[in-house]
Design an enzyme around this catalytic site. Structure first.
Site, PDB file in Angstrom:
ATOM      1  N   ASP A 121      34.149  34.115  34.427  1.00 25.56           N
ATOM      2  CA  ASP A 121      34.911  33.599  33.591  1.00 25.56           C
ATOM      3  C   ASP A 121      34.223  31.981  33.635  1.00 25.56           C
ATOM      4  O   ASP A 121      32.975  31.838  32.751  1.00 25.56           O
ATOM      5  CB  ASP A 121      36.069  33.597  33.794  1.00 25.56           C
ATOM      6  CG  ASP A 121      36.603  32.820  31.734  1.00 25.56           C
ATOM      7  OD1 ASP A 121      36.940  33.933  31.728  1.00 25.56           O
ATOM      8  OD2 ASP A 121      37.433  31.943  32.473  1.00 25.56           O
TER       9      ASP A 121
ATOM     10  N   TYR B 169      38.023  23.653  27.859  1.00 24.55           N
ATOM     11  CA  TYR B 169      38.107  24.395  26.158  1.00 24.55           C
ATOM     12  C   TYR B 169      37.594  23.262  25.643  1.00 24.55           C
ATOM     13  O   TYR B 169      36.769  23.029  24.265  1.00 24.55           O
ATOM     14  CB  TYR B 169      38.921  25.841  25.724  1.00 24.55           C
ATOM     15  CG  TYR B 169      38.999  26.256  26.672  1.00 24.55           C
ATOM     16  CD1 TYR B 169      38.220  27.554  25.803  1.00 24.55           C
ATOM     17  CD2 TYR B 169      40.018  26.664  27.708  1.00 24.55           C
ATOM     18  CE1 TYR B 169      38.010  28.659  27.048  1.00 24.55           C
ATOM     19  CE2 TYR B 169      39.928  27.612  28.346  1.00 24.55           C
ATOM     20  CZ  TYR B 169      39.231  28.825  27.894  1.00 24.55           C
ATOM     21  OH  TYR B 169      39.084  30.669  28.604  1.00 24.55           O
TER      22      TYR B 169
ATOM     23  N   HIS C  52      38.148  42.772  31.961  1.00 30.09           N
ATOM     24  CA  HIS C  52      37.638  41.278  32.269  1.00 30.09           C
ATOM     25  C   HIS C  52      37.797  40.669  34.012  1.00 30.09           C
ATOM     26  O   HIS C  52      36.833  39.893  34.437  1.00 30.09           O
ATOM     27  CB  HIS C  52      38.884  40.134  31.694  1.00 30.09           C
ATOM     28  CG  HIS C  52      37.801  38.311  31.294  1.00 30.09           C
ATOM     29  ND1 HIS C  52      36.331  38.748  31.436  1.00 30.09           N
ATOM     30  CD2 HIS C  52      38.322  37.196  32.094  1.00 30.09           C
ATOM     31  CE1 HIS C  52      36.719  37.627  31.059  1.00 30.09           C
ATOM     32  NE2 HIS C  52      37.431  36.553  31.696  1.00 30.09           N
TER      33      HIS C  52
END
Length: 340
Positions: A114, A247, A312
């Site tokens: 990730d 982010y 994931h």
């Protein structure tokens, strides 16, 4: 509360704080001091703990497994401003960490999942001389697009409610997570199997549910109540701002990396993903991975592995399979180094 103390496989894992790049970083490590270092990087919303299975397994194979809480997570420092979470800050942390833990080893092995994969790509791009090989989980390398900033590009393709776009406003996602209950949010993220790009509608984005019976839903075999308790204990202490700031710094990272436009990844790479991973099932990603684009951007891409019936968090869902793939790749690279 530290449920890891009640787990047999957690025995022997050492924890300590290391000063790196102006912050203090927590690391978990296990394995012989002379063992080749394997640096394990987690993503969002995660911790060193995501690698609990790999730390124990890799150390038993003679590696020295080192898994930090990255900047902004767990017991590591968490600077307030998102401007302190660019790729330069994150790679700077890891270069200092490698210098601290690797001793006289010139290179280390790298594994990332990730956001840990994204940071791993930047580490390979900026300091390839420090990396023997990179096993990347979930997020393939995507070169910088000089024509559009990341957030603008995501918004154009996936809309305003794409999760990365929704994370941009400081404090907003944090408040929405608090309203939905952090335990429920973490549980849904780790055990959810929704395919394709994550969309967070403005109404109830994290699935707040007033029904108390929802907590009684059975967890999957690979993710226990003790595992969830550990994550909740850490995020209740730190909050989610540190992780969300990765982010929020994406556009700033884009500005700072202009000199690397068109650069390729030159280190040996093995890529792994679950066939039900939300990244892998996002439109265009499979075509990029399997259609030649990925290999063009990563000329030393040696293998792509798609693990069946895995989402994931493939390193937690299929720990033995993932560890075997990691060891197989690193063993081949070690043999190649010895042959020179």
């Amino acid at each position: 509360m530290d449920p890891t103390k009640n787990k047999g496989e957690m025995e022997g894992i050492d924890h300590r704080m290391v000063s790196v790049n102006g912050i203090t970083m927590h690391i978990a490590e296990k394995g012989p001091k002379e063992g080749t270092v394997v640096l394990l990087l987690h993503g969002f919303p995660d911790l060193w703990y995501t690698w609990r299975h790999q730390i124990t397994a890799l150390s038993s194979l003679g590696y020295r497994a080192v898994a930090p809480d990255l900047r902004g997570y767990g017991d590591s420092d968490s600077p307030e401003s998102f401007s302190e979470y660019t790729c330069l800050h994150l790679v700077g942390d890891l270069v200092a960490l490698i210098d601290s833990v690797a001793g006289d080893q010139e290179k280390v092995f790298l594994v990332g999942h990730d956001w840990g994969a994204i940071v791993g790509w930047y580490l390979c791009l900026f300091r390839p001389e420090k990396i023997k090989g990179f096993v990347c989980l979930s997020v393939p390398y995507r070169p910088r697009n000089p024509k559009v900033k990341p957030v603008e590009g995501f918004k154009a393709v996936f809309g305003d409610d794409y999760y990365i776009c929704r994370f941009q406003e400081p404090g907003k996602a944090e408040g929405e997570i608090a309203c939905a209950d952090p335990r429920r949010v973490l549980k849904n993220i780790f055990t959810g199997r929704e395919l394709g790009p994550p969309i967070l509608p403005k109404d109830n984005p994290f699935g707040a549910n007033p029904n108390p019976n929802c907590e009684q839903v059975e967890l999957p075999e690979w993710f226990s109540k003790e595992d969830l308790d550990y994550y909740v204990s850490k995020f209740e202490k730190t909050g989610f701002t540190g992780g969300l700031n990765y982010y929020r710094a994406m556009d700033l990272t884009w500005e700072l990396t202009a000199p690397w436009t068109g650069a390729k990844i030159q280190v040996p790479v093995k890529f792994m993903t679950g066939d039900l991973d939300m990244v892998y099932t996002t439109p265009g990603v499979k075509e990029y991975i399997h259609g030649g684009g990925f290999a063009a951007d990563v000329p030393n891409l040696q293998e792509v592995v798609v693990i069946e019936d895995a989402g994931h968090f493939v390193n937690q869902e299929k720990p033995q399979e993932v560890t075997a793939h990691i060891n197989d790749f690193f063993t081949k690279l070690q043999d190649n180094y010895r042959s020179f």
